[in-house]
Design an enzyme around this catalytic site. Sequence first.
Site, PDB file in Angstrom:
ATOM      1  N   LYS A 280      -4.074   1.548   5.316  1.00 19.91           N
ATOM      2  CA  LYS A 280      -3.641   1.324   6.699  1.00 19.91           C
ATOM      3  C   LYS A 280      -2.275   0.650   6.744  1.00 19.91           C
ATOM      4  O   LYS A 280      -1.413   1.012   7.562  1.00 19.91           O
ATOM      5  CB  LYS A 280      -4.673   0.459   7.431  1.00 19.91           C
ATOM      6  CG  LYS A 280      -6.016   1.136   7.646  1.00 19.91           C
ATOM      7  CD  LYS A 280      -7.018   0.160   8.245  1.00 19.91           C
ATOM      8  CE  LYS A 280      -8.400   0.775   8.370  1.00 19.91           C
ATOM      9  NZ  LYS A 280      -9.404  -0.200   8.875  1.00 19.91           N
ATOM     10  N   ASP A 281      -2.057  -0.336   5.868  1.00 16.59           N
ATOM     11  CA  ASP A 281      -0.771  -1.039   5.853  1.00 16.59           C
ATOM     12  C   ASP A 281       0.359  -0.103   5.456  1.00 16.59           C
ATOM     13  O   ASP A 281       1.464  -0.162   6.029  1.00 16.59           O
ATOM     14  CB  ASP A 281      -0.831  -2.224   4.891  1.00 16.59           C
ATOM     15  CG  ASP A 281      -1.767  -3.326   5.362  1.00 16.59           C
ATOM     16  OD1 ASP A 281      -2.130  -3.336   6.561  1.00 16.59           O
ATOM     17  OD2 ASP A 281      -2.143  -4.175   4.531  1.00 16.59           O
ATOM     18  N   ILE A 282       0.107   0.746   4.487  1.00 16.64           N
ATOM     19  CA  ILE A 282       1.126   1.719   4.067  1.00 16.64           C
ATOM     20  C   ILE A 282       1.426   2.688   5.208  1.00 16.64           C
ATOM     21  O   ILE A 282       2.593   3.007   5.492  1.00 16.64           O
ATOM     22  CB  ILE A 282       0.669   2.456   2.799  1.00 16.64           C
ATOM     23  CG1 ILE A 282       0.634   1.490   1.613  1.00 16.64           C
ATOM     24  CG2 ILE A 282       1.583   3.643   2.489  1.00 16.64           C
ATOM     25  CD1 ILE A 282      -0.098   2.022   0.395  1.00 16.64           C
ATOM     26  N   ASN A 285       3.682   1.317   7.746  1.00 19.49           N
ATOM     27  CA  ASN A 285       5.059   1.146   7.269  1.00 19.49           C
ATOM     28  C   ASN A 285       5.784   2.458   7.029  1.00 19.49           C
ATOM     29  O   ASN A 285       6.917   2.443   6.527  1.00 19.49           O
ATOM     30  CB  ASN A 285       5.066   0.368   5.950  1.00 19.49           C
ATOM     31  CG  ASN A 285       4.722  -1.090   6.121  1.00 19.49           C
ATOM     32  OD1 ASN A 285       4.843  -1.643   7.214  1.00 19.49           O
ATOM     33  ND2 ASN A 285       4.299  -1.735   5.042  1.00 19.49           N
ATOM     34  N   GLU A 298      -9.047   4.313  -7.105  1.00 22.42           N
ATOM     35  CA  GLU A 298     -10.452   4.424  -7.502  1.00 22.42           C
ATOM     36  C   GLU A 298     -11.107   3.114  -7.128  1.00 22.42           C
ATOM     37  O   GLU A 298     -10.627   2.041  -7.496  1.00 22.42           O
ATOM     38  CB  GLU A 298     -10.545   4.703  -9.009  1.00 22.42           C
ATOM     39  CG  GLU A 298     -11.936   5.142  -9.451  1.00 22.42           C
ATOM     40  CD  GLU A 298     -12.788   3.983  -9.910  1.00 22.42           C
ATOM     41  OE1 GLU A 298     -13.842   3.742  -9.265  1.00 22.42           O
ATOM     42  OE2 GLU A 298     -12.419   3.310 -10.888  1.00 22.42           O
ATOM     43  N   CYS A 332     -17.675   0.250 -11.939  1.00 19.77           N
ATOM     44  CA  CYS A 332     -17.751   1.021 -10.696  1.00 19.77           C
ATOM     45  C   CYS A 332     -18.728   2.179 -10.832  1.00 19.77           C
ATOM     46  O   CYS A 332     -19.248   2.681  -9.842  1.00 19.77           O
ATOM     47  CB  CYS A 332     -16.372   1.519 -10.298  1.00 19.77           C
ATOM     48  SG  CYS A 332     -15.487   2.337 -11.625  1.00 19.77           S
TER      49      CYS A 332
END
Length: 547
Positions: A280-282, A285, A298, A332
Amino acid sequence: MASAQLGSFKVPLVDNEPLKGYAPGSPERRALEAALVEMEQQLPFEIPCIVNGQEIRTGKLAKQPIPSDHARHLCSYHEADTTTVAAAIEGALAAKAQWEAMPWNDRAAIFLRAAELVSGKYRYKLMAATMLGQGKNAWQAEIDAAAELTDFFRFGVKYMEELYSQQPPKNTAGSWNRVEYRPLEGFVLAVSPFNFTAIGGNLPGAPALVGNVVVWKPSPAATYSNYLVYRILAEAGVPPGVIQFVPGPPPEVVAQCINHPNFAALHFTGSTFVFKKLWKDIAANVDKYKGYPRIVGETGGKNFHLIHRSAEIRNAVLQSVRGAFEYQGQKCSALSRLYVSSSVWEGGFKDQFLSEIARIKVGPPQDFRSFMGPVIGRPAFDRILSYIQKAKDAGGEILIGGTGDDSKGYFIQPTVILTKDPRSVTMQEEVFGPVVTVYVYQDDEFEDLLQLIDNTSAYALTGSIFATDRSALITATSKLRHAAGNVYYNEKCTGAVVGQQPFGGSRASGTNDKAGSVSLFYRFVSARSIKENFVGLEDFQYPSNLV
């Protein structure tokens, strides 16, 4: 200066690093024990930031505790401040032109040398750092810090060769078509996790191998082992500035990088929550950037074993023990959902499963008898026990384990929860610890169960199907097509090997760009097509224009 390329080079044949067993009295056991003793005598270490090959000590120190003995710490490290991060970005961009112009065979040689340093000279030191700092036993450290890291570097070179060889198959008469695979325009931000030293090496290493420059922010809980990896890469010949080592507070370091107009890509392994926030931040911007950044990530998993009524019980039991409790479930890919047919559960699986788990020794990794070590820290310890309590409050039955001891280290007993609710909290949410929840289904509900497995969790990383009935394998594989990026038949859901099982999942588990394969490298290059014409035009008109 770039040298002339006076040959079409082929890289040496590559193979997976042979695994050492560390049996009592073996040479490798003695070497590793000596490395552990030496490291414990020397700690705590002081780790600087490394920018343009220079050590930077900001004076703002944080500690990496030893999770099996939290009164001690493995190292203190200087946290990168805004000035250090800015210098790292600008230094990387300054190093970019010379690094990307270096002939690919020279970059290949650097990483092949790094692989030799990992597998030889520094093998036991890397393993000791991983055992003490990240709580892995000898075998888990061997398959990670020694073997997988070596494999990432060696196979990465092979994949680079394969990538560059992908060329247009057709040339019209009098012309020559070709494609070059340029590194991205800008810098790559690598954000690596605590749980695999090898991932710490691959996240900056893979983009750098194909000519990118990288700002690397390691996990606070893996600072020392990752610092050793950085030093190995530098010794192998990675020039100053190509990979910048900037430990520090994740939100601040990452935010400064993704706010830079030359941010070109994120290479991330970590939590789903953080990855979504960064995405979301990218996106917010995007108008700042020179291009559209690549996002490779991942994240988590809610991985399953499906035990069909035709399964070979003993194998399914042992594979499930390993899948759930190796490295304390802090993979993971670790098993956390176990679906067992009622006839198998009552026919021996339950008793054997609990009996084998009761044999697990939990203790410090320096004790070679320990199958399980500590969880990584206080937040993990508290979170895992809270999930166990939530399961109990919701009616789950604790069949074994369920307790922890944090008096010296962060130790949690291997825990099995039996649930009658297939959508209970520990069947849906990632616990990231030594906890597996069992749901017993009726044999004739097998096909209906497949839909339940598919839509219970937001994740889609790994899964295993245990059956000797081939039709059951086919049916489950088809109906669970999108439930896991890595699926295994009669084998545990962990342990993907570079060059054998490309690793990654989709849905909430990440972008499925398949680490350990050539697919990953396509994400860090920007192809340019070149057509060269050897025969000039004699007229601009087409034959159809003629009268």
